[in-house]
Structures are given as structure tokens and as C-alpha cells.
Write a protein that holds these residues in place. Structure first.
Motif, PDB file in Angstrom:
ATOM      1  N   GLY A 190     -10.596  -7.305  13.556  1.00 12.18           N
ATOM      2  CA  GLY A 190     -10.766  -7.610  12.142  1.00 12.18           C
ATOM      3  C   GLY A 190     -11.539  -6.554  11.386  1.00 12.18           C
ATOM      4  N   HIS A 191     -11.514  -5.315  11.896  1.00 12.95           N
ATOM      5  CA  HIS A 191     -12.234  -4.225  11.237  1.00 12.95           C
ATOM      6  C   HIS A 191     -11.637  -3.925   9.856  1.00 12.95           C
ATOM      7  N   SER A 192     -12.348  -3.144   9.074  1.00 12.48           N
ATOM      8  CA  SER A 192     -11.905  -2.771   7.736  1.00 12.48           C
ATOM      9  C   SER A 192     -10.609  -1.965   7.807  1.00 12.48           C
ATOM     10  N   HIS A 193      -9.795  -2.132   6.779  1.00  9.35           N
ATOM     11  CA  HIS A 193      -8.553  -1.359   6.685  1.00  9.35           C
ATOM     12  C   HIS A 193      -8.710  -0.148   5.766  1.00  9.35           C
ATOM     13  N   ASP A 194      -9.945   0.123   5.355  1.00 15.69           N
ATOM     14  CA  ASP A 194     -10.208   1.294   4.526  1.00 15.69           C
ATOM     15  C   ASP A 194     -10.171   2.567   5.361  1.00 15.69           C
ATOM     16  N   LEU A 195     -10.011   3.701   4.698  1.00 18.34           N
ATOM     17  CA  LEU A 195     -10.089   4.987   5.385  1.00 18.34           C
ATOM     18  C   LEU A 195     -11.469   5.120   6.030  1.00 18.34           C
ATOM     19  N   PRO A 196     -11.545   5.398   7.337  1.00 18.88           N
ATOM     20  CA  PRO A 196     -12.850   5.513   8.005  1.00 18.88           C
ATOM     21  C   PRO A 196     -13.688   6.647   7.417  1.00 18.88           C
ATOM     22  N   PRO A 197     -14.988   6.634   7.666  1.00 16.77           N
ATOM     23  CA  PRO A 197     -15.837   7.734   7.179  1.00 16.77           C
ATOM     24  C   PRO A 197     -15.531   9.028   7.925  1.00 16.77           C
ATOM     25  N   PRO A 198     -15.837  10.166   7.309  1.00 15.01           N
ATOM     26  CA  PRO A 198     -15.585  11.454   7.965  1.00 15.01           C
ATOM     27  C   PRO A 198     -16.392  11.614   9.245  1.00 15.01           C
ATOM     28  N   GLY A 199     -15.884  12.425  10.164  1.00 17.85           N
ATOM     29  CA  GLY A 199     -16.587  12.728  11.408  1.00 17.85           C
ATOM     30  C   GLY A 199     -17.404  13.993  11.297  1.00 17.85           C
ATOM     31  N   LYS A 200     -17.700  14.590  12.436  1.00 15.13           N
ATOM     32  CA  LYS A 200     -18.583  15.756  12.478  1.00 15.13           C
ATOM     33  C   LYS A 200     -17.993  16.967  11.750  1.00 15.13           C
ATOM     34  N   LYS A 201     -16.677  17.056  11.680  1.00 13.70           N
ATOM     35  CA  LYS A 201     -16.052  18.205  11.032  1.00 13.70           C
ATOM     36  C   LYS A 201     -15.865  18.010   9.531  1.00 13.70           C
ATOM     37  N   GLY A 202     -16.434  16.930   9.017  1.00 14.79           N
ATOM     38  CA  GLY A 202     -16.351  16.681   7.580  1.00 14.79           C
ATOM     39  C   GLY A 202     -15.100  15.966   7.146  1.00 14.79           C
ATOM     40  N   ARG A 203     -14.268  15.575   8.087  1.00 12.60           N
ATOM     41  CA  ARG A 203     -13.032  14.867   7.775  1.00 12.60           C
ATOM     42  C   ARG A 203     -12.824  13.737   8.758  1.00 12.60           C
ATOM     43  N   THR A 204     -11.883  12.878   8.447  1.00 14.05           N
ATOM     44  CA  THR A 204     -11.545  11.762   9.317  1.00 14.05           C
ATOM     45  C   THR A 204     -10.710  12.249  10.503  1.00 14.05           C
ATOM     46  N   TYR A 205     -10.404  11.323  11.424  1.00 14.02           N
ATOM     47  CA  TYR A 205      -9.588  11.642  12.612  1.00 14.02           C
ATOM     48  C   TYR A 205      -8.391  10.686  12.682  1.00 14.02           C
ATOM     49  N   HIS A 223       0.839  -1.187   0.000  1.00 10.35           N
ATOM     50  CA  HIS A 223       0.000   0.000   0.000  1.00 10.35           C
ATOM     51  C   HIS A 223       0.884   1.251   0.000  1.00 10.35           C
ATOM     52  N   ASP A 224       0.309   2.353  -0.402  1.00  7.15           N
ATOM     53  CA  ASP A 224       1.074   3.600  -0.445  1.00  7.15           C
ATOM     54  C   ASP A 224       1.320   4.174   0.942  1.00  7.15           C
ATOM     55  N   VAL A 225       0.241   4.280   1.736  1.00  4.92           N
ATOM     56  CA  VAL A 225       0.312   4.946   3.038  1.00  4.92           C
ATOM     57  C   VAL A 225      -0.406   4.105   4.092  1.00  4.92           C
ATOM     58  N   TYR A 226       0.259   3.886   5.235  1.00  2.31           N
ATOM     59  CA  TYR A 226      -0.309   3.163   6.377  1.00  2.31           C
ATOM     60  C   TYR A 226      -0.445   4.160   7.525  1.00  2.31           C
ATOM     61  N   PHE A 227      -1.527   4.041   8.305  1.00  2.00           N
ATOM     62  CA  PHE A 227      -1.779   5.027   9.361  1.00  2.00           C
ATOM     63  C   PHE A 227      -2.684   4.416  10.425  1.00  2.00           C
ATOM     64  N   THR A 228      -2.901   5.170  11.516  1.00  6.14           N
ATOM     65  CA  THR A 228      -3.727   4.700  12.630  1.00  6.14           C
ATOM     66  C   THR A 228      -4.864   5.676  12.889  1.00  6.14           C
ATOM     67  N   ASP A 229      -5.961   5.157  13.425  1.00  2.00           N
ATOM     68  CA  ASP A 229      -7.119   5.987  13.764  1.00  2.00           C
ATOM     69  C   ASP A 229      -6.904   6.618  15.134  1.00  2.00           C
ATOM     70  N   ASP A 230      -7.259   7.884  15.275  1.00  3.21           N
ATOM     71  CA  ASP A 230      -7.094   8.582  16.545  1.00  3.21           C
ATOM     72  C   ASP A 230      -8.372   8.591  17.378  1.00  3.21           C
ATOM     73  N   MET A 231      -9.406   7.916  16.896  1.00  6.51           N
ATOM     74  CA  MET A 231     -10.665   7.857  17.632  1.00  6.51           C
ATOM     75  C   MET A 231     -10.593   6.787  18.727  1.00  6.51           C
TER      76      MET A 231
END
Length: 355
Positions: free
Chosen positions: A219-234, A204-212
Motif C-alpha cells: 500500500g505504498h505511495s504511487h507518487d514518484l519516489p524521491p531522488p537517490g544518491k545521483k540526484g535522480r530516481t531509479y 494517469h499519463d505515465v505508469y512505471f515501476t521502481d527498480d530499487m
């Protein structure tokens, strides 16, 4: 930083090989004597300024000819030279550190040493004091990319100093990718409990962690999570791994653009993380992104605040991030409370030794 001056011997008028002619008046002799005393006082004052005050500023002396060769060498040391020196298997682990955070750097390095990855660590020093100290203890493993920001204090999260400090990060990472290396970035308020590299599977190009802190299923999805209340991910900008691909470079270029579009102000005390998230969100369709498993890479808001979850996922934790708390001393105390402050009893395991 030490500054050395090579002074010539000071001679009194009495030791002059060509003594004053008897025809010279006594008043002339008094003027010369007074001048010599004044000159000596001025010289001593200069020595005091250069030897005592300048080392505390973290600024190299303007008298470059009087500096030890080693200091000049590290000032001229470039990022490309440093990466070439430390990289193993075309991979480098990078952090950015200012002098107040040297204890955290050492703590982080101890945990990495236990996983046998310390040799590929490169410290991007954000002041000259850090550059010299790390290279004194561990030659070649620190580089300063000028200009050095004002980083003599432990900047509070949300401050302009913190923004200036962190906003340099994507440029450093982009330079390393353009040199053709894989790069892992870590904040130094992290501790490795296991080797993270087996989790960086695939290409993959970029690996990262969720701050939520909300618990995800194993076994959750490895896709970019959906945006939060501010219109972007965390997503957290604290732990990133990138291959030197066009996709990863695109994310970093977009990150730099977003930082320029969202500068720090007193009314909007931003940091680099929202810009990183906007960059991910806006390039998601063009870049291969990979979310690392929460159980292995939990945010501090989960690991330190949900002990039920910690017990349920025991043995799965790989890197712990001491975030969701601000303040130098508070971070140290929390690491102490959880047995993760390693410096006091295990300094010999750090490549820096005891600071």
C-alpha cells in the motif's frame, strides 16, 4: 532471410543456333570457351555470396526484383500500419527485439498468451532477420523502423550497441502516442504471471515501476519516489504504460532530449534508463505520474534475491523482470532455476510456435 535469383539458362557454344563460321580461327574458339568457363565461375561465385553470406548479415538484398513479394511487403510495412493492425481497444503492447533474443521473445509471448493479451502485441524488430522470422510465423505482428541498428549480437548491458538499441525506444513510443493509441512497453526478459491491466487504474499519463530492491510497505505511495544518491530516481524503463496525453508525450520528448544530451562514450557507458529518470524528474510537476505497486511488479533484485519477501507476497506478483543480472546465458539459467523458462516445454503456446 532467403534470397532467390532467377537465372537464364546457360548455353554452351555448341548449342548456339548460329554456330561459328568455319572461317573463324581455332584460337577464337578457344577464347570463347575460356570466357564461358570464367563467366560460369563468376556467376557461381555471385550465387554463393548472395545465397549464403547475405542471409547471415540480416541485410535485404540489393536485387529487390528477385526477392519474394512477402519480403518486400514487410520492408515497406510501416509503424502506423502495424499499430492499426494489432491494436485492440486502442491499446498496443510493444517490445523491441533483435535476433539473438528471439528465445526470450517467445518465452515472454507464452506468458502473455496465458493472459489472453497476445493479439495486441507488436514486435519492433531491430534487424531484418527478426522482421522476417516473426512475420513468417505471425504475419503482421513485427515491424522494422529504419534504419536498423547493428543488432546481430546480444549486446552487453552498458555497451554502445546496447545504448544504440535502447535509445530508439522513446521515438517509437512517441510515434504510437501521436497516432492516438495507449501503449505498454515491456522488455522481453520479463514473464507475466497475471494480467497487468487491472493495475493500470485511473487515467494517469505515465505508469512505471521502481527498480530499487529495497522493500516498500504494502500500500505504498504511487507518487514518484524521491531522488537517490545521483540526484535522480531509479525508475525502470523496462515496463511503461502510457495514455496518448500531452503529459505522456512531454515525458517522451524530454527523454529523447536527455538521451541526446547524454550520449554513450567509453568513459560514460550510459544507457537509456538514466535519461528516462531525468525526464520524469524534470516533468513531474506537469505530468500525472503513477508508480505501480512493488508487490505486483518487483524488480529482479528483489524477486530473485529476497525469498522471504517472495513468500510474504505470494500470489501478488504480476510481472517478473529478470534484471540485476547480465548475460544471455545467465538470464536463461535463472529463469530455468525459478521455473520461468517456458520455451522448452510450452513452445506451442507461443504465437511463434517452435523457433
Amino acid at each position: 532471410m532467403s534470397t532467390f535469383l532467377h537465372q537464364r539458362p546457360l548455353y554452351s557454344p555448341l548449342s548456339d543456333p548460329d554456330p561459328l563460321s568455319p572461317r573463324q580461327s581455332s584460337s577464337s574458339q578457344r577464347q570463347i570457351s575460356l570466357f564461358s568457363r570464367t563467366g560460369l565461375i563468376a556467376l557461381l561465385s555471385l550465387l554463393l555470396i548472395l545465397g549464403v553470406i547475405l542471409p547471415w548479415t540480416g541485410t535485404p538484398s540489393i536485387f529487390s526484383a528477385t526477392k519474394p513479394a512477402s519480403l518486400t511487403k514487410w520492408q515497406q510495412y510501416t509503424l502506423s500500419q502495424a499499430v492499426s493492425f494489432v491494436a485492440k481497444n486502442k491499446t498496443v503492447i510493444v517490445c523491441a527485439v533483435s535476433q539473438p533474443y528471439l528465445p526470450f521473445l517467445s518465452n515472454w509471448l507464452i506468458s502473455i498468451s496465458r493472459q489472453k493479451h497476445q493479439d495486441k502485441v507488436l514486435v519492433i524488430a531491430e534487424d531484418y532477420a527478426t522482421l522476417y522470422k516473426v512475420n513468417e510465423k505471425w504475419p503482421g505482428h513485427a515491424v522494422l523502423v529504419p534504419p536498423a541498428p547493428d543488432s546481430q549480437t546480444a549486446h552487453k548491458f552498458g555497451s554502445q550497441g546496447f545504448f544504440n538499441f535502447t535509445s530508439r525506444r522513446p521515438r517509437h513510443l512517441l510515434h504510437i502516442l501521436e497516432l492516438g493509441y495507449n501503449v505498454m512497453y515491456n522488455d522481453v526478459d520479463m514473464v507475466w504471471l497475471q494480467d497487468p491491466f487491472p493495475y493500470l487504474e485511473g487515467n494517469h499519463d505515465v505508469y512505471f515501476t521502481d527498480d530499487m530492491a529495497a522493500v516498500k510497505p504494502l500500500g505504498h505511495s504511487h507518487d514518484l519516489p524521491p531522488p537517490g544518491k545521483k540526484g535522480r530516481t531509479y525508475i525502470c524503463s523496462c515496463m511503461i504504460f502510457m495514455h496518448p496525453t500531452d503529459g505522456a508525450k512531454l515525458v517522451l520528448k524530454k527523454w529523447i532530449e536527455e538521451l541526446q544530451a547524454q550520449p554513450w562514450s567509453k568513459t560514460k557507458k550510459s544507457n537509456d534508463q538514466p535519461a528516462f529518470n531525468w525526464a520524469l524528474n524534470k516533468t513531474a510537476g506537469q505530468v500525472d505520474l503513477y508508480l505501480l505497486p512493488q508487490a505486483a511488479f518487483p524488480t529482479g533484485g528483489l524477486y530473485f534475491k529476497n525469498q522471504t519477501w517472495v513468500q510474504e507476497t505470494k500470489g501478488k506478483h504480476v510481472i517478473i523482470h529478470n534484471n540485476y543480472i547480465t548475460g544471455f546465458e545467465k538470464k536463461i539459467k535463472r529463469f530455468h532455476d525459478y521455473g520461468l523458462w517456458l520455451v522448452d516445454g510450452h513452445a506451442s503456446e507461443s504465437p511463434l510456435g517452435k523457433l
